[in-house]
Design a protein around this motif. Structure first.
Motif, PDB file in Angstrom:
ATOM      1  N   ARG A   1      54.300 -26.846  27.776  1.00 34.45           N
ATOM      2  CA  ARG A   1      52.960 -27.343  28.053  1.00 34.45           C
ATOM      3  C   ARG A   1      52.877 -28.004  29.418  1.00 34.45           C
ATOM      4  N   LYS A   2      53.947 -28.704  29.780  1.00 34.52           N
ATOM      5  CA  LYS A   2      53.951 -29.436  31.040  1.00 34.52           C
ATOM      6  C   LYS A   2      53.851 -28.508  32.234  1.00 34.52           C
ATOM      7  N   TYR A   3      54.465 -27.338  32.146  1.00 37.04           N
ATOM      8  CA  TYR A   3      54.487 -26.397  33.268  1.00 37.04           C
ATOM      9  C   TYR A   3      53.698 -25.127  32.942  1.00 37.04           C
ATOM     10  N   LYS A   4      52.617 -25.263  32.181  1.00 37.06           N
ATOM     11  CA  LYS A   4      51.890 -24.077  31.725  1.00 37.06           C
ATOM     12  C   LYS A   4      51.222 -23.320  32.868  1.00 37.06           C
ATOM     13  N   ILE A   5      50.990 -23.993  34.012  1.00 38.71           N
ATOM     14  CA  ILE A   5      50.358 -23.320  35.141  1.00 38.71           C
ATOM     15  C   ILE A   5      51.346 -22.499  35.960  1.00 38.71           C
ATOM     16  N   LEU A   6      52.648 -22.813  35.848  1.00 37.48           N
ATOM     17  CA  LEU A   6      53.647 -22.161  36.693  1.00 37.48           C
ATOM     18  C   LEU A   6      53.790 -20.657  36.440  1.00 37.48           C
ATOM     19  N   PRO A   7      53.730 -20.173  35.192  1.00 36.83           N
ATOM     20  CA  PRO A   7      53.806 -18.712  35.012  1.00 36.83           C
ATOM     21  C   PRO A   7      52.691 -17.973  35.739  1.00 36.83           C
ATOM     22  N   TYR A   8      51.472 -18.513  35.703  1.00 37.12           N
ATOM     23  CA  TYR A   8      50.355 -17.871  36.393  1.00 37.12           C
ATOM     24  C   TYR A   8      50.534 -17.961  37.906  1.00 37.12           C
ATOM     25  N   LEU A   9      51.054 -19.074  38.369  1.00 38.87           N
ATOM     26  CA  LEU A   9      51.326 -19.219  39.796  1.00 38.87           C
ATOM     27  C   LEU A   9      52.394 -18.233  40.244  1.00 38.87           C
ATOM     28  N   THR A  10      53.383 -17.996  39.387  1.00 36.59           N
ATOM     29  CA  THR A  10      54.438 -17.030  39.706  1.00 36.59           C
ATOM     30  C   THR A  10      53.866 -15.632  39.853  1.00 36.59           C
ATOM     31  N   VAL A  11      52.990 -15.259  38.942  1.00 36.78           N
ATOM     32  CA  VAL A  11      52.358 -13.939  39.011  1.00 36.78           C
ATOM     33  C   VAL A  11      51.542 -13.808  40.298  1.00 36.78           C
ATOM     34  N   ILE A  12      50.807 -14.852  40.650  1.00 35.05           N
ATOM     35  CA  ILE A  12      50.000 -14.838  41.872  1.00 35.05           C
ATOM     36  C   ILE A  12      50.881 -14.658  43.105  1.00 35.05           C
TER      37      ILE A  12
ATOM     38  N   VAL B   1      53.876 -13.268  43.254  1.00 36.28           N
ATOM     39  CA  VAL B   1      54.423 -11.903  43.257  1.00 36.28           C
ATOM     40  C   VAL B   1      53.379 -10.918  43.764  1.00 36.28           C
ATOM     41  N   VAL B   2      52.139 -11.056  43.299  1.00 38.02           N
ATOM     42  CA  VAL B   2      51.060 -10.171  43.742  1.00 38.02           C
ATOM     43  C   VAL B   2      50.818 -10.331  45.235  1.00 38.02           C
ATOM     44  N   LEU B   3      50.833 -11.570  45.714  1.00 42.16           N
ATOM     45  CA  LEU B   3      50.632 -11.813  47.143  1.00 42.16           C
ATOM     46  C   LEU B   3      51.774 -11.242  47.981  1.00 42.16           C
ATOM     47  N   GLN B   4      53.000 -11.322  47.459  1.00 42.94           N
ATOM     48  CA  GLN B   4      54.138 -10.747  48.178  1.00 42.94           C
ATOM     49  C   GLN B   4      53.994  -9.236  48.285  1.00 42.94           C
ATOM     50  N   LEU B   5      53.627  -8.589  47.181  1.00 45.24           N
ATOM     51  CA  LEU B   5      53.428  -7.141  47.192  1.00 45.24           C
ATOM     52  C   LEU B   5      52.264  -6.769  48.101  1.00 45.24           C
ATOM     53  N   ALA B   6      51.192  -7.570  48.077  1.00 48.31           N
ATOM     54  CA  ALA B   6      50.042  -7.301  48.947  1.00 48.31           C
ATOM     55  C   ALA B   6      50.430  -7.442  50.417  1.00 48.31           C
TER      56      ALA B   6
ATOM     57  N   LEU C   1      57.432 -15.707  50.498  1.00 46.21           N
ATOM     58  CA  LEU C   1      56.105 -15.241  50.908  1.00 46.21           C
ATOM     59  C   LEU C   1      55.721 -15.850  52.252  1.00 46.21           C
ATOM     60  N   PHE C   2      55.997 -17.119  52.427  1.00 47.00           N
ATOM     61  CA  PHE C   2      55.686 -17.804  53.686  1.00 47.00           C
ATOM     62  C   PHE C   2      56.393 -17.130  54.861  1.00 47.00           C
ATOM     63  N   TYR C   3      57.690 -16.873  54.712  1.00 45.11           N
ATOM     64  CA  TYR C   3      58.444 -16.249  55.794  1.00 45.11           C
ATOM     65  C   TYR C   3      58.061 -14.782  55.972  1.00 45.11           C
ATOM     66  N   SER C   4      57.665 -14.127  54.899  1.00 49.23           N
ATOM     67  CA  SER C   4      57.225 -12.719  55.008  1.00 49.23           C
ATOM     68  C   SER C   4      55.964 -12.622  55.833  1.00 49.23           C
ATOM     69  N   ILE C   5      55.013 -13.518  55.585  1.00 50.67           N
ATOM     70  CA  ILE C   5      53.774 -13.519  56.364  1.00 50.67           C
ATOM     71  C   ILE C   5      54.086 -13.805  57.841  1.00 50.67           C
ATOM     72  N   GLY C   6      54.992 -14.731  58.074  1.00 45.41           N
ATOM     73  CA  GLY C   6      55.387 -15.033  59.447  1.00 45.41           C
ATOM     74  C   GLY C   6      56.030 -13.852  60.135  1.00 45.41           C
ATOM     75  N   TYR C   7      56.850 -13.105  59.395  1.00 49.02           N
ATOM     76  CA  TYR C   7      57.507 -11.921  59.965  1.00 49.02           C
ATOM     77  C   TYR C   7      56.472 -10.850  60.298  1.00 49.02           C
TER      78      TYR C   7
END
Length: 206
Positions: free
Chosen positions: A3-14, A16-21, A196-202
């Motif tokens: 319950r404490k980290y219930k937002i983290l799975p959705y953040l992880t998916v986001i 991953v999607v941003l990395q693929l994008a 993701l941060f370093y990928s965008i920079g690259y």
């Protein structure tokens, strides 16, 4: 924990999607408009960069700070010191004599350590100051997070031993890794976010 980290799975998916994008975007832009300052992550150079720099990207100072803060916070909670402070702040119940004595011990130790650090920082020709005698940047400014973590852990262990919470060396050792267990769900998010941060920079030649 879930319950404490219930937002983290959705953040992880986001993430991953941003990395693929990002990968797809870099490939499309580099292929369609090669004149733009954009590198493709699907090129030979991009693949070599992604795999070759992965460890260097995630093993920076931020990771060390995250580990130290996790250890310090876990120690603070596991020892019962957090609970003692919460009772004092809320004023709901009076803590027992042993807990109050342990709290005094923890505070005195914390003040003693901070006093020693202050002497090392503000005394003439301090070894913790910079080459020009400045506080920022200096060895002290670079060690603020480790010092804060050490003070927290030392005070928490002192409280745990004085209050009787820790009866054996195994209890003290558990105190040191309890925070890593608590913070474990944060690390996958950290890895994905940093990469993701370093990928965008690259891709954008930053």
């Amino acid at each position: 924990m879930r319950r404490k980290y219930k937002i983290l799975p959705y953040l992880t998916v986001i993430l991953v999607v941003l990395q693929l994008a990002t990968i797809l975007f870099s490939w499309i832009v580099a292929s369609v408009v090669p004149s733009l300052p954009c590198r493709s992550m699907l090129s030979g150079e991009g693949i070599r960069w992604f795999l070759g720099s992965f460890v260097d990207n995630i093993s920076g100072r931020l990771l060390a700070w995250l580990l130290l803060c996790a250890i310090a916070y876990g120690s603070f909670v596991h020892s019962g010191l957090q609970g003692a402070f919460a009772i004092l702040i809320k004023g709901e119940n009076a803590i027992g004599y042993r807990q109050r004595h342990a709290l005094y011990v923890a505070v005195v130790l914390c003040v003693a350590i901070l006093a020693v650090v202050a002497l090392l920082v503000f005394m003439p020709d301090s070894v913790l100051l910079g080459v020009s005698g400045s506080l920022f940047p200096s060895a002290f400014s670079a060690a603020v997070v480790p010092l804060a973590a050490f003070v927290t852990v030392a005070s928490s262990i002192a409280y745990g031993i004085s209050s009787g919470e820790y009866a054996a060396i195994h209890d003290v050792f558990e105190n040191l890794y309890y925070g890593i267990y608590m913070a474990a769900p944060i690390f996958p998010v950290y890895v994905l976010a940093v990469q993701l941060f370093y990928s965008i920079g690259y891709v954008l030649l930053l």
